[in-house]
Enzyme design. Sequence first.
Site, PDB file in Angstrom:
ATOM      1  N   LYS A 282       1.211  -1.264   0.414  1.00 44.82           N
ATOM      2  CA  LYS A 282       0.267   0.003   0.236  1.00 44.82           C
ATOM      3  C   LYS A 282       1.296   1.074   0.057  1.00 44.82           C
ATOM      4  O   LYS A 282       1.831   0.984   0.784  1.00 44.82           O
ATOM      5  CB  LYS A 282      -1.014   0.180   1.676  1.00 44.82           C
ATOM      6  CG  LYS A 282      -1.910   1.177   1.237  1.00 44.82           C
ATOM      7  CD  LYS A 282      -2.717   0.047   2.404  1.00 44.82           C
ATOM      8  CE  LYS A 282      -4.445   0.973   2.261  1.00 44.82           C
ATOM      9  NZ  LYS A 282      -5.218   0.754   3.291  1.00 44.82           N
ATOM     10  N   GLU A 358     -18.646  -6.548  10.311  1.00 50.12           N
ATOM     11  CA  GLU A 358     -19.885  -6.168  11.452  1.00 50.12           C
ATOM     12  C   GLU A 358     -20.646  -6.928  11.960  1.00 50.12           C
ATOM     13  O   GLU A 358     -21.099  -6.464  13.373  1.00 50.12           O
ATOM     14  CB  GLU A 358     -20.328  -4.547  10.589  1.00 50.12           C
ATOM     15  CG  GLU A 358     -19.376  -3.680  10.105  1.00 50.12           C
ATOM     16  CD  GLU A 358     -18.893  -3.980   8.569  1.00 50.12           C
ATOM     17  OE1 GLU A 358     -17.642  -3.003   7.952  1.00 50.12           O
ATOM     18  OE2 GLU A 358     -19.055  -5.553   8.120  1.00 50.12           O
ATOM     19  N   ARG A 386     -25.364  -3.817   7.943  1.00 51.11           N
ATOM     20  CA  ARG A 386     -24.817  -4.753   7.661  1.00 51.11           C
ATOM     21  C   ARG A 386     -25.360  -5.224   8.753  1.00 51.11           C
ATOM     22  O   ARG A 386     -25.186  -6.369   8.679  1.00 51.11           O
ATOM     23  CB  ARG A 386     -23.233  -4.979   7.072  1.00 51.11           C
ATOM     24  CG  ARG A 386     -22.701  -2.846   6.000  1.00 51.11           C
ATOM     25  CD  ARG A 386     -21.670  -3.585   5.704  1.00 51.11           C
ATOM     26  NE  ARG A 386     -21.222  -4.225   4.577  1.00 51.11           N
ATOM     27  CZ  ARG A 386     -20.609  -4.824   4.299  1.00 51.11           C
ATOM     28  NH1 ARG A 386     -19.259  -3.965   4.445  1.00 51.11           N
ATOM     29  NH2 ARG A 386     -20.680  -5.212   2.805  1.00 51.11           N
TER      30      ARG A 386
END
Length: 630
Positions: A282, A358, A386
């Site tokens: 990244k 979640e 969610r």
Amino acid sequence: MRVLETVGGPADLKKLTGQQLTDLAAEIRDLLVETVSRTGGHLGPNLGMVEITLAMHRVFDSPRDRLIFDTGHQTYVHKLLTGRAPKFDTLRQQGGLSGYPSQAESEHDIVENSHASTALSYADGLAKAYRLRSEDRHVVALIGDGGLTGGMAWEALNNIAAAKDLKLVIIVNDNGRSYSPTVGGLATHLTSLRTNPRYEKILDLIKKNLGRTKFVGPPMYEVLHGVKKGLKDMLAPQGMFEDLGLKYVGPVDGHDRQAMEDALRNAKSFGGPVIVHAVTKKGFGYAAAEQDEEDNFHQVRPVNKPRGWTDVFADELVRIGHRRPDVVAITAAMLHPTGLAPFAQEFPDRIFDVGIAEQHAVTSAAGLAMGGMHPVVGLYATFLNRAFDQLLLDVALHKCGVTFVLDRAGVTGDDGPSHNGMWDMSILQLVPGLRLAAPRDGKRLEELLNEAVDVSDAPTVLRYAKGEVFPDIEAIDRIGELDVLERTGTDVLLVGIGSMAATAMDVARRLEAQGFGVTVVDPRWVKPVDPKLVELAAKFKYVVTVEDNGRAGGCGSMIAQALRDAGVTTPVRDFGIPQQFLDHAKRPAVLQEIGLTGQELARDITELIAQRSGDPISEPNPAGGRPGGA
């Protein structure tokens, strides 16, 4: 002329030489840093995606072959290669390019997802549709190792593996991070894949040496090849994918464009589902991003950022943690964005990062509560959608004392429709026993957080806005749990909910200037509706509610229902977010567009009063059809 200026679409990439492609990659990185530093956005993920995206577009034929990006914030390079480079300076600006895929922008975008772990399910359905329609098209789904921590991704993999003839290529972009470093068993497993020698290299070496023995060598190699599963598990344990029945290719250096192209061509020719495991970094190619320990410049952070809502929450939770050893915290791969990093640093044994999961976070919180702890679950407001079933039936049904802290509630702006937290107060109204607080300022956030964690027999929720915390608005009186912020008469009872309390005060002053008597109250706890608010409403000519939540089923609707149930006939007008997906723009611009500003609300209320009283309307409102308008 720069190479990028010659690229009007993916077909142009296939004409470029190797050196031109190398130059193009450098140009793209320079443009990403230059543009995103100015517009804001997701820099680190896109710096790490340059060579992978180039390889995808050179091997496959978009838009005939469909490219789906899980968590679409990593599609800036894709935008640049699909004809949108001339408009890239409008990224995330009102009327400009979205920070996520957008069907309205390009035929090369099909899925506008900006929530994780969904791409594989989209890809499964698309590939099956093309097979049923006998269309010779490939589907390519790119998902990060962080996205694979979500259970939905594994549900999709389980189904994809059962369909042996799907023309589906899955690229796992493995950079060891979602937002923060990826956590869990999957992360450990992928780390072993990245660091162990690949079993094919060992087999090749054995075959080469044994092949020199004419009669013994080949049979011995076949024996060894027959036990390659055990060798594979020992040297490169990619077995978890192949155990599902998925062909595996990799690990591949995701920053080596030619290696990526070779891997993708092999996968494309296989004719069934294939996983290509690409290892990337990244922020690659930009030293400042590579060296940033927090999140590799996942998002560009402003210099000298003012104190925000998240900072207030973070500091207060640490203070509560010192006072309450039973308080623990849970994050779904969002330790820093939700303000839980200071708590984690202070209490490392009391923080649980479950990855992008979640649903698991919420039910795990229920278990912690059952075990005598008080969990604080930090989520973005829009991500709570969610895990609604888990909140309803795993937490609330069992009367578990769990506190949910919803960051980025209401209009968030730049990140577009999927990130506006405009549904939470509507869906939470459905949950029996739940208590919902909306602080208007930093001081109220501290107060309400302390009150929330003291509730041990029901879920509690705090929701607050994104960005700089509002100046404190002190109450002049308290009625029940209501804070009275302004009182000049009984014409209009103005209920300012959460971050809209400041707007309500602006509206009040504008109405008072026109001679109306206005009382402004902040309910603090908006669910359940305070009986004192119902009693107070009966004394006014009009009740007006203002919230930064969808109007359908929102707080205004619930207050109106409470008044009806009590036989209070005072007319109620609720103002909020229209039930539509809002385009990306700065928060003030979005609020202006939907009519949630002091000036426009005051105009609407004035018109409402004039219509009901029969007085002439001195200033017609051209936006009268606006949701919430008179």
